[in-house]
Scaffold this motif. Structure first.
Motif, PDB file in Angstrom:
ATOM      1  N   LEU A 117      77.674  38.307  45.452  1.00 12.35           N
ATOM      2  CA  LEU A 117      79.016  37.857  45.817  1.00 12.35           C
ATOM      3  C   LEU A 117      79.834  38.998  46.406  1.00 12.35           C
ATOM      4  N   ALA A 118      79.511  40.221  45.984  1.00 10.72           N
ATOM      5  CA  ALA A 118      80.243  41.391  46.484  1.00 10.72           C
ATOM      6  C   ALA A 118      79.584  42.023  47.703  1.00 10.72           C
ATOM      7  N   ASN A 119      78.387  41.554  48.051  1.00 14.06           N
ATOM      8  CA  ASN A 119      77.643  42.138  49.176  1.00 14.06           C
ATOM      9  C   ASN A 119      77.198  41.015  50.110  1.00 14.06           C
ATOM     10  N   LYS A 120      78.126  40.585  50.963  1.00 17.33           N
ATOM     11  CA  LYS A 120      77.841  39.436  51.827  1.00 17.33           C
ATOM     12  C   LYS A 120      76.740  39.740  52.844  1.00 17.33           C
ATOM     13  N   THR A 121      76.592  40.999  53.224  1.00 15.99           N
ATOM     14  CA  THR A 121      75.522  41.359  54.184  1.00 15.99           C
ATOM     15  C   THR A 121      74.162  41.068  53.572  1.00 15.99           C
ATOM     16  N   LEU A 122      73.968  41.523  52.330  1.00 20.60           N
ATOM     17  CA  LEU A 122      72.688  41.281  51.662  1.00 20.60           C
ATOM     18  C   LEU A 122      72.523  39.789  51.361  1.00 20.60           C
ATOM     19  N   LEU A 123      73.585  39.130  50.920  1.00 20.65           N
ATOM     20  CA  LEU A 123      73.514  37.689  50.637  1.00 20.65           C
ATOM     21  C   LEU A 123      73.087  36.909  51.877  1.00 20.65           C
ATOM     22  N   ASN A 124      73.717  37.169  53.001  1.00 18.69           N
ATOM     23  CA  ASN A 124      73.377  36.444  54.227  1.00 18.69           C
ATOM     24  C   ASN A 124      71.967  36.757  54.692  1.00 18.69           C
ATOM     25  N   SER A 125      71.523  37.987  54.467  1.00 15.37           N
ATOM     26  CA  SER A 125      70.166  38.355  54.853  1.00 15.37           C
ATOM     27  C   SER A 125      69.143  37.612  54.001  1.00 15.37           C
ATOM     28  N   ILE A 126      69.408  37.490  52.710  1.00 19.73           N
ATOM     29  CA  ILE A 126      68.501  36.744  51.835  1.00 19.73           C
ATOM     30  C   ILE A 126      68.489  35.268  52.209  1.00 19.73           C
ATOM     31  N   LEU A 127      69.658  34.701  52.475  1.00 19.79           N
ATOM     32  CA  LEU A 127      69.738  33.289  52.850  1.00 19.79           C
ATOM     33  C   LEU A 127      69.012  33.024  54.174  1.00 19.79           C
ATOM     34  N   ALA A 128      69.033  33.995  55.067  1.00 17.52           N
ATOM     35  CA  ALA A 128      68.363  33.827  56.358  1.00 17.52           C
ATOM     36  C   ALA A 128      66.860  33.767  56.213  1.00 17.52           C
ATOM     37  N   HIS A 129      66.320  34.287  55.090  1.00 19.27           N
ATOM     38  CA  HIS A 129      64.876  34.295  54.888  1.00 19.27           C
ATOM     39  C   HIS A 129      64.390  33.137  54.032  1.00 19.27           C
ATOM     40  N   LYS A 130      65.312  32.251  53.664  1.00 23.06           N
ATOM     41  CA  LYS A 130      64.919  31.102  52.822  1.00 23.06           C
ATOM     42  C   LYS A 130      64.138  30.073  53.636  1.00 23.06           C
TER      43      LYS A 130
END
Length: 337
Positions: free
Chosen positions: A324-337
């Motif tokens: 929640l505090a690291n949107k760059t990492l969150l979006n990167s993980i979601l992009a690999h789903k």
């Protein structure tokens, strides 16, 4: 309208909610008690209060755990339980904020199960407007600061209902598996062991306390605990001294299966990943990884260092909070789903 974000983990044994700026705002048993007998069942107790009623409540007061083997099996009870928990941490206001939820889920859910989880959370509160799902095994890796966006590593999450094992790299799962092994099955094994060795019937809460106090995977552990239960022959209340060796015999077969599964995952990893894991070690998280001697037991079996971080049961929910505090990492993980 104001917006806020929270993270939720609905586990077999415990449900946790993370609030940015506050940390883990709630961690309660995934248990709910109802009062039945009329036209509608009424929520009588939730969390610790409901769990304390297990084995003691009358017939018209069923205590339900809506999650079994890591999967939600009673959608309506899960929704009511979440409604109670969310109300605890988000008091009513005249202008309630829109809430976005990051939800940890088991690995390998079907498309229908994904929708079920999303709907249960979305319908648990009128404030929730968006739900994002991420696998608990990835959240756990983030929670222990594993570099999932780069070379990654191997995580073994031994939870209340299931065990998930995965080799991770570049924000995704390389290879992994799940086992129907967890702390709840171990508690039942302790019940059977005490009944067989000491002719005593215990409650599940007592079995869990035994696991936490004298549970050990060290063969030479001399710990012991005096427990109170019902003598199976006389049906009277009595005391027995239960030793770590008794718990070892009950639980070692479960941890052996976990070790065998980790070993299999290691053989399925690409050579570069296997080499990395051999150098950096394996991380065990989840409540059932707290047992004394787990690192030594698995390290000896696998020939690889195994580490258990501090407070391993919080790894997944803390990982969700970090995302929640690291949107760059969150979006990167979601992009690999």
């Amino acid at each position: 309208m104001r917006q806020m974000e929270i993270a939720i983990e609905i586990g077999t044994s415990f449900t946790s909610i993370f609030l940015p700026g506050n940390g883990i705002a709630l961690r309660e048993p995934t248990s709910i008690a109802f009062l039945t007998g009329g036209k509608h069942r009424q929520v009588l107790a939730t969390g610790s209060a409901a769990y304390a009623m297990l084995g003691k409540a009358p017939e018209k007061t069923p205590v339900i755990n809506p999650v079994a083997d890591g999967i939600i099996t009673d959608a309506e009870s899960a929704k009511l339980l979440l409604r109670e928990y969310i109300a605890r941490i988000l008091p009513d206001t005249y202008f309630p904020p829109r809430v976005k939820v990051l939800l940890g889920i088991p690995t390998g859910l079907s498309a229908n199960e994904h929708r079920m989880y999303e709907e249960i959370v979305a319908e648990s509160s009128r404030r929730i407007k968006d739900v994002t799902l991420i696998e608990n095994i990835i959240l756990s890796a983030v929670g222990i600061n594993m570099p999932v966006a780069e070379q990654g590593g191997l995580v073994c999450n031994i939870g209340g209902g299931t065990t998930e094992i995965a080799a991770l790299a570049f924000n995704g799962v390389i290879t992994g598996c799940g086992l129907n092994i967890g702390g709840d099955a171990m508690d039942r094994a302790i019940l059977d062991a005490v009944a067989g060795k000491h002719n005593m019937n215990l409650g599940l809460a007592s079995a869990r306390r035994l696991k936490e106090t004298v549970g050990s995977l060290l063969k030479n552990d001399l710990s012991a605990q005096l427990v109170r239960g019902t003598d199976l022959r006389t049906q009277t209340v009595s005391n027995r001294m239960v030793r770590a060796a008794d718990i070892y015999e009950a639980l070692e077969p479960y941890y052996k299966r976990v070790g065998d599964a980790v070993e299999k995952i290691l053989t399925m990893c690409p050579p570069e990943t296997a080499g990395l894991i051999n150098r950096t070690g394996i991380y065990a998280v989840g409540g059932a990884s707290r047992i004394t001697g787990l690192s030594e037991y698995l390290s000896a079996k696998l020939g690889v260092n195994v580490y258990v971080p501090e407070d391993p049961e919080y790894a997944a929910i803390l990982g969700a909070g970090k995302l929640l505090a690291n949107k760059t990492l969150l979006n990167s993980i979601l992009a690999h789903k």
